[in-house]
Design an enzyme around this catalytic site. Structure first.
Site, PDB file in Angstrom:
ATOM      1  N   SER A 127      -0.205  38.050  41.541  1.00  0.00           N
ATOM      2  CA  SER A 127       0.095  38.257  40.122  1.00  0.00           C
ATOM      3  C   SER A 127      -0.203  39.684  39.691  1.00  0.00           C
ATOM      4  O   SER A 127      -1.103  40.335  40.227  1.00  0.00           O
ATOM      5  CB  SER A 127      -0.779  37.309  39.290  1.00  0.00           C
ATOM      6  N   TYR A 151      -8.967  33.890  36.426  1.00  0.00           N
ATOM      7  CA  TYR A 151      -7.680  33.650  37.096  1.00  0.00           C
ATOM      8  C   TYR A 151      -7.281  34.886  37.902  1.00  0.00           C
ATOM      9  O   TYR A 151      -7.038  34.810  39.107  1.00  0.00           O
ATOM     10  CB  TYR A 151      -6.589  33.307  36.079  1.00  0.00           C
ATOM     11  N   LYS A 155      -7.047  35.672  42.141  1.00  0.00           N
ATOM     12  CA  LYS A 155      -5.848  36.204  42.810  1.00  0.00           C
ATOM     13  C   LYS A 155      -6.213  37.457  43.616  1.00  0.00           C
ATOM     14  O   LYS A 155      -5.794  37.625  44.761  1.00  0.00           O
ATOM     15  CB  LYS A 155      -4.749  36.531  41.789  1.00  0.00           C
TER      16      LYS A 155
HETATM   17  C1  WQD Z   1       3.311  37.880  26.734  1.00  0.00           C
HETATM   18  C2  WQD Z   1       3.265  38.701  25.443  1.00  0.00           C
HETATM   19  C3  WQD Z   1       1.232  38.439  24.215  1.00  0.00           C
HETATM   20  C4  WQD Z   1       1.941  34.189  23.299  1.00  0.00           C
HETATM   21  C5  WQD Z   1       0.618  36.181  31.695  1.00  0.00           C
HETATM   22  C6  WQD Z   1      -0.502  35.522  32.466  1.00  0.00           C
HETATM   23  C7  WQD Z   1       0.039  34.790  33.618  1.00  0.00           C
HETATM   24  C8  WQD Z   1       0.970  35.652  34.422  1.00  0.00           C
HETATM   25  C9  WQD Z   1       2.029  36.253  33.523  1.00  0.00           C
HETATM   26  C10 WQD Z   1       1.244  34.855  36.658  1.00  0.00           C
HETATM   27  C11 WQD Z   1       1.915  39.373  25.204  1.00  0.00           C
HETATM   28  C12 WQD Z   1       2.410  37.885  23.422  1.00  0.00           C
HETATM   29  C13 WQD Z   1       2.013  35.480  23.775  1.00  0.00           C
HETATM   30  C14 WQD Z   1       2.066  33.951  21.906  1.00  0.00           C
HETATM   31  C15 WQD Z   1       2.376  36.304  21.539  1.00  0.00           C
HETATM   32  N1  WQD Z   1       1.646  34.892  35.372  1.00  0.00           N
HETATM   33  N2  WQD Z   1       2.238  36.516  22.914  1.00  0.00           N
HETATM   34  N3  WQD Z   1       2.274  35.023  21.075  1.00  0.00           N
HETATM   35  O1  WQD Z   1      -0.059  37.955  28.540  1.00  0.00           O
HETATM   36  O2  WQD Z   1       1.623  38.919  30.113  1.00  0.00           O
HETATM   37  O3  WQD Z   1       0.046  37.027  30.763  1.00  0.00           O
HETATM   38  O4  WQD Z   1       1.394  36.989  32.573  1.00  0.00           O
HETATM   39  O5  WQD Z   1       0.257  35.322  37.075  1.00  0.00           O
HETATM   40  O6  WQD Z   1       0.770  33.649  33.158  1.00  0.00           O
HETATM   41  O7  WQD Z   1      -1.353  36.539  32.919  1.00  0.00           O
HETATM   42  O8  WQD Z   1       2.009  36.647  29.234  1.00  0.00           O
HETATM   43  O9  WQD Z   1       3.410  35.100  27.894  1.00  0.00           O
HETATM   44  O10 WQD Z   1       0.892  35.032  27.601  1.00  0.00           O
HETATM   45  O11 WQD Z   1       2.192  37.000  26.727  1.00  0.00           O
HETATM   46  O12 WQD Z   1       2.565  37.247  20.775  1.00  0.00           O
HETATM   47  O13 WQD Z   1       1.994  32.795  21.416  1.00  0.00           O
HETATM   48  O14 WQD Z   1       3.478  37.834  24.342  1.00  0.00           O
HETATM   49  O15 WQD Z   1       0.339  39.146  23.360  1.00  0.00           O
HETATM   50  O16 WQD Z   1       2.169  40.625  24.593  1.00  0.00           O
HETATM   51  P1  WQD Z   1       0.906  37.742  29.629  1.00  0.00           P
HETATM   52  P2  WQD Z   1       2.116  35.836  27.855  1.00  0.00           P
END
Ligand code: WQD
Length: 363
Positions: A127, A151, A155
């Site tokens: 990841s 998490y 990884k």
């Molecule tokens: C994306 C953007 C939030 C939810 C995940 C995890 C993990 C990894 C992929 C594998 C950010 C914003 C989110 C919401 C929002 N996968 N957001 N409102 O943070 O990149 O992390 O990356 O390992 O699953 O690490 O993904 O989808 O949670 O957030 O504004 O209700 O959307 O702040 O900018 P993220 P995310």
């Protein structure tokens, strides 16, 4: 005659099930080993509809050494694609012991039994969370590593475990660092089904589009980004799945084992750096590679495309930033292109359309 038979640990999960579809399409045989903790057997029905046969499935946990030993004694596998593990950043902060047990002990048990059975090729589901938050995107594979939640730490620890076994036991590893997978197979028969309240943006937006949830909370609009909202690299899950095939074929063809070629391509990519993205010695190999689109998309942009595709309003409000978030994360994808000949082909809109088709068929 199948090209090879692979073991897919965690193959009923979101990425694993889509990779199973890509493997079938590419002429591979595979066996799914999954404890079912994060996937329903409805996924098996979806896979059967898509690939035409019911995949061979073993309900088991990778921490069960005896099950693995018995399996490897009776079945020949050319390699393993290791998806099995827990994957929620938030949940890992509440239950670190479960994440270390599942993700680290599970991986150690799998590697030990695989090596005992003579299986030396592993593609690992890693990841982008292994990259330190201080990095500036686009992220290269030799960017600074560092984690801020259990998490991501598990990884990174498993990558280090695999690298140790590559150096000393001849394990041959490609570690694929996913950015943000979204969407679903075009059929709509399989897709992302998080249990409980979705932690990730896209599945939450889909819940709001169906009316299951009231509105999307945008975690901050004061980030140093073009529109003030968070920027991420959203990759269609089928592009991600096909990236696993490309990685396996580079690993199994011996291409990555050609030390000189590999060193040359690394040097050409000027990837040699303090954080070794790749290390080859004798027959052992550890090669880390990003799987992303190389493009950043903001929260507002993803919500806007989702409104256009679904035809629903998808209300959104601005709330405070989520602890641990960073402004912008997207991939430098040149290594996967140079070494695997792989790039993401599908556009963001297609990922939203395919994800919406799956969601609509679920409700
Ligand atoms: C994306 C953007 C939030 C939810 C995940 C995890 C993990 C990894 C992929 C594998 C950010 C914003 C989110 C919401 C929002 N996968 N957001 N409102 O943070 O990149 O992390 O990356 O390992 O699953 O690490 O993904 O989808 O949670 O957030 O504004 O209700 O959307 O702040 O900018 P993220 P995310």
């Amino acid at each position: 005659m199948p090209k090879a038979t692979l073991l897919l640990t965690g193959g009923l999960g979101y990425i694993g099930s889509h990779t199973a579809v890509a493997l079938a399409a590419a002429g591979y045989d595979f066996v799914i080993l999954d404890n079912g903790s994060n996937a329903s057997v409805g996924v098996l029905q979806g896979l059967q509809k898509i690939i035409g046969i019911s995949p061979e499935f073993i309900r088991a946990d990778v921490r069960d050494a005896q099950v693995l030993r018995d399996l490897f004694a009776h079945r020949k596998f050319e390699g393993i694609i290791h998806f099995a593990g827990l994957k929620s950043v938030g949940e890992s902060c509440e239950k670190p012991a479960e994440y270390w047990d599942n993700n680290v002990i599970g991986s150690l048990t799998l590697v030990r039994e695989a090596l005992n059975a003579g299986i030396k090729k592993i593609v690992f589901s890693s990841s982008a969370t292994v990259y330190d938050a201080s990095n500036i995107s686009p992220l290269r594979e030799d960017a600074k590593l560092g984690t801020s939640n259990p998490y991501g730490t598990t990884k990174l620890v498993v990558e280090k475990l695999l690298e140790d076994f590559a150096r000393s036991q001849g394990l041959q590893v490609v570690s694929l660092r996913y950015f943000n997978p979204i969407g679903a197979h075009e059929s709509g028969w399989i897709g992302e089904k998080p249990s409980g309240i979705p932690a990730n943006l896209f599945p939450y937006v889909m819940d709001v589009a169906t009316g299951k949830r009231e509105k999307v909370s945008i975690f901050g609009d004061d980030w140093p980004t073009p529109d003030g909202t968070g920027v991420r690299d959203y990759i269609h899950v089928m592009d991600l799945a096909e990236g696993h095939i490309a990685a396996w074929e580079a690993l199994s063809s011996g291409k990555l084992k050609t030390h000189q070629d590999f060193e040359t391509s690394c040097n050409n990519e000027s990837r040699r750096g303090t954080n070794v993205a790749s290390s080859c010695n004798q027959e052992g190999l550890f090669f880390a590679c990003n799987l992303g689109t190389g493009c950043g998309t903001s929260v507002r942009e993803l919500i806007e495309v989702s409104r256009e595709v679904t035809g629903h309003l998808i209300p959104a409000i601005i709330t405070s930033r989520r602890p641990g978030d960073v402004a912008a994360v997207w991939a430098n994808v040149s290594l996967a292109q140079t070494i695997f000949g792989w790039t993401a082909k599908r556009k963001l809109r297609q990922a939203v359309e395919d994800g919406w088709r799956f969601k609509s068929q679920q409700t």
